[in-house]
Design a protein around this motif. Structure first.
Motif, PDB file in Angstrom:
ATOM      1  N   LYS A 184       0.847  -1.204   0.000  1.00 50.47           N
ATOM      2  CA  LYS A 184       0.000   0.000   0.000  1.00 50.47           C
ATOM      3  C   LYS A 184       0.892   1.268   0.000  1.00 50.47           C
ATOM      4  CE  LYS A 184      -3.524  -2.763   2.163  1.00 50.47           C
ATOM      5  NZ  LYS A 184      -4.711  -2.864   2.996  1.00 50.47           N
ATOM      6  N   HIS A 236      -8.805  -3.462  -5.813  1.00 50.42           N
ATOM      7  CA  HIS A 236      -8.671  -3.528  -4.351  1.00 50.42           C
ATOM      8  C   HIS A 236      -9.785  -2.681  -3.728  1.00 50.42           C
ATOM      9  CE1 HIS A 236      -7.167  -3.040  -0.299  1.00 50.42           C
ATOM     10  NE2 HIS A 236      -6.408  -4.089  -0.517  1.00 50.42           N
ATOM     11  N   GLU A 271      -9.830  -0.679  -1.379  1.00 53.48           N
ATOM     12  CA  GLU A 271      -9.474   0.719  -1.091  1.00 53.48           C
ATOM     13  C   GLU A 271      -9.603   1.572  -2.355  1.00 53.48           C
ATOM     14  OE1 GLU A 271      -5.682  -0.161   0.687  1.00 53.48           O
ATOM     15  OE2 GLU A 271      -6.726  -1.105   2.358  1.00 53.48           O
ATOM     16  N   ILE A 297     -10.116  -6.512   6.197  1.00 58.03           N
ATOM     17  CA  ILE A 297      -8.901  -5.839   5.747  1.00 58.03           C
ATOM     18  C   ILE A 297      -8.425  -4.828   6.783  1.00 58.03           C
ATOM     19  CG2 ILE A 297      -7.912  -4.308   3.987  1.00 58.03           C
ATOM     20  CD1 ILE A 297      -9.696  -5.638   1.943  1.00 58.03           C
ATOM     21  N   GLY A 298      -7.232  -5.056   7.302  1.00 61.84           N
ATOM     22  CA  GLY A 298      -6.626  -4.123   8.243  1.00 61.84           C
ATOM     23  C   GLY A 298      -7.336  -4.054   9.591  1.00 61.84           C
ATOM     24  N   SER A 329      -6.277  -9.489   6.941  1.00 62.92           N
ATOM     25  CA  SER A 329      -5.671  -9.798   8.245  1.00 62.92           C
ATOM     26  C   SER A 329      -4.970 -11.161   8.286  1.00 62.92           C
ATOM     27  CB  SER A 329      -6.719  -9.698   9.363  1.00 62.92           C
ATOM     28  OG  SER A 329      -7.189  -8.365   9.461  1.00 62.92           O
ATOM     29  N   LEU A 354      -3.171 -12.698  -0.228  1.00 64.30           N
ATOM     30  CA  LEU A 354      -2.771 -11.319  -0.509  1.00 64.30           C
ATOM     31  C   LEU A 354      -2.677 -10.655   0.865  1.00 64.30           C
ATOM     32  CD1 LEU A 354      -2.174  -8.948  -2.378  1.00 64.30           C
ATOM     33  CD2 LEU A 354      -4.615  -8.638  -2.715  1.00 64.30           C
ATOM     34  N   GLY A 407      -1.537  -7.602   3.496  1.00 68.13           N
ATOM     35  CA  GLY A 407      -1.262  -6.177   3.652  1.00 68.13           C
ATOM     36  C   GLY A 407      -0.289  -5.942   4.792  1.00 68.13           C
TER      37      GLY A 407
HETATM   38  P1  PGA Z   1      -4.386  -6.657   5.593  1.00 69.44           P
HETATM   39  O1  PGA Z   1      -4.651  -6.107   4.108  1.00 69.44           O
HETATM   40  O2  PGA Z   1      -3.583  -7.939   5.447  1.00 69.44           O
HETATM   41  O3  PGA Z   1      -3.623  -5.563   6.274  1.00 69.44           O
HETATM   42  O4  PGA Z   1      -5.713  -6.912   6.202  1.00 69.44           O
HETATM   43  C1  PGA Z   1      -4.955  -6.984   3.053  1.00 69.44           C
HETATM   44  C2  PGA Z   1      -5.108  -6.211   1.783  1.00 69.44           C
HETATM   45  O5  PGA Z   1      -5.587  -5.072   1.812  1.00 69.44           O
HETATM   46  O6  PGA Z   1      -4.766  -6.714   0.691  1.00 69.44           O
END
Ligand code: PGA
Length: 254
Positions: free
Chosen positions: A11, A98, A100, A175-176, A216, A235, A237
């Motif tokens: 990111k 993605h 985001e 995610i995150g 996560s 995948l 982050g």
């Molecule tokens: P994360 O992000 O592993 O921090 O949850 C995953 C991603 O956005 O691809």
């Protein structure tokens, strides 16, 4: 058999000096792990590090990808980077869709399809991300949402184009957030996605498509996820910025 893929999405992190340190650490720890052909590692750093990193990784099996690409060819589009530019820098992979980018940059499937077509024209492999929001899951609409995200793209591709695409299922609520989908939730959705590809194309395309899980993923929860039949990697982050954790995930995938 589908190859496992572990992809790190950095990111908008970190700064250049820290990025160099991180890539060197990943190189040192990961290279001995991937001597066999069992797993493909991909790193998606910020655009402006790609050239430097390409030099650092050229003699390794670690691949590099872009986090984004323009939806138009070349020309007067200030600030954009085109698929042909990525190709000219030997970049072989690109993240598309993605959550985001969907959320903060209003990217919808029409635009994502344009990007995918431009990438495929340049022989760059798109990693197409899909996944529902928390409210979709609470309303029991998660399958319908993901079906829509998949069909709006794959119905517009030829069979040969579809075979080149990697899918990443990333539930937005995971995610995150530190909240990871349970292996059952992830497996169920991966099997659903694979079946959608089977319906649109056929068994061979469905069975050949790598479907990664994202949201996560850490070393501590990855082994269970990777034990599921339809989960072909991750995948990652946050944990991709922590070399020990990232390499722990790679180890669990082998
Ligand atoms: P994360 O992000 O592993 O921090 O949850 C995953 C991603 O956005 O691809």
């Amino acid at each position: 058999m589908r190859k496992k893929i572990i992809a790190g999405n950095w990111k908008m992190n970190p700064d250049f000096a820290q990025g160099i340190e991180l890539i060197e650490k990943i190189k040192t720890t990961a290279i001995p792990l991937i001597e066999g052909d069992g797993v493909q590692i991909l790193i998606f750093p910020p655009y402006i590090y790609l050239n430097e990193f390409a030099g650092k990784l050229s003699t390794t099996k670690i691949g590099l990808g872009s986090q984004n690409v323009a939806s138009t060819k070349n020309g007067a589009y200030t600030g954009e980077i085109s698929a042909s530019m990525l190709k000219s820098m030997q970049i072989k992979y690109c993240l598309i869709g993605h959550s985001e980018r969907r959320e903060y940059f209003n990217e919808d499937e029409k635009l994502l399809l344009q990007k995918i077509k431009l990438l495929l024209d340049e022989n760059i492999i798109p990693i197409y991300c899909c996944g529902e929001r928390l409210t979709d899951r609470q309303n029991n609409e998660h399958f319908a949402i993901v079906k829509d995200q998949i069909s709006k793209i794959f119905l517009e591709l030829t069979r040969e184009e579809a075979k080149k695409i990697i899918i990443a299922y990333e539930p937005v609520w995971a995610i995150g957030t530190g909240v990871v989908a349970t292996p059952q939730q992830a497996q169920e959705m991966h099997a659903f996605i694979r079946n959608e590809i089977r319906i649109i194309f056929d068994e061979e395309v469905a069975e050949g498509t790598s479907i990664l899980y994202g949201g996560s993923v850490k070393a501590s929860n990855s082994a269970e996820l990777f034990s599921c039949n339809d989960i072909d990697g991750a995948l990652v982050g946050g944990a991709s910025l922590l070399p020990d954790d990232f390499c722990g995930i790679i180890k669990n995938s082998i």
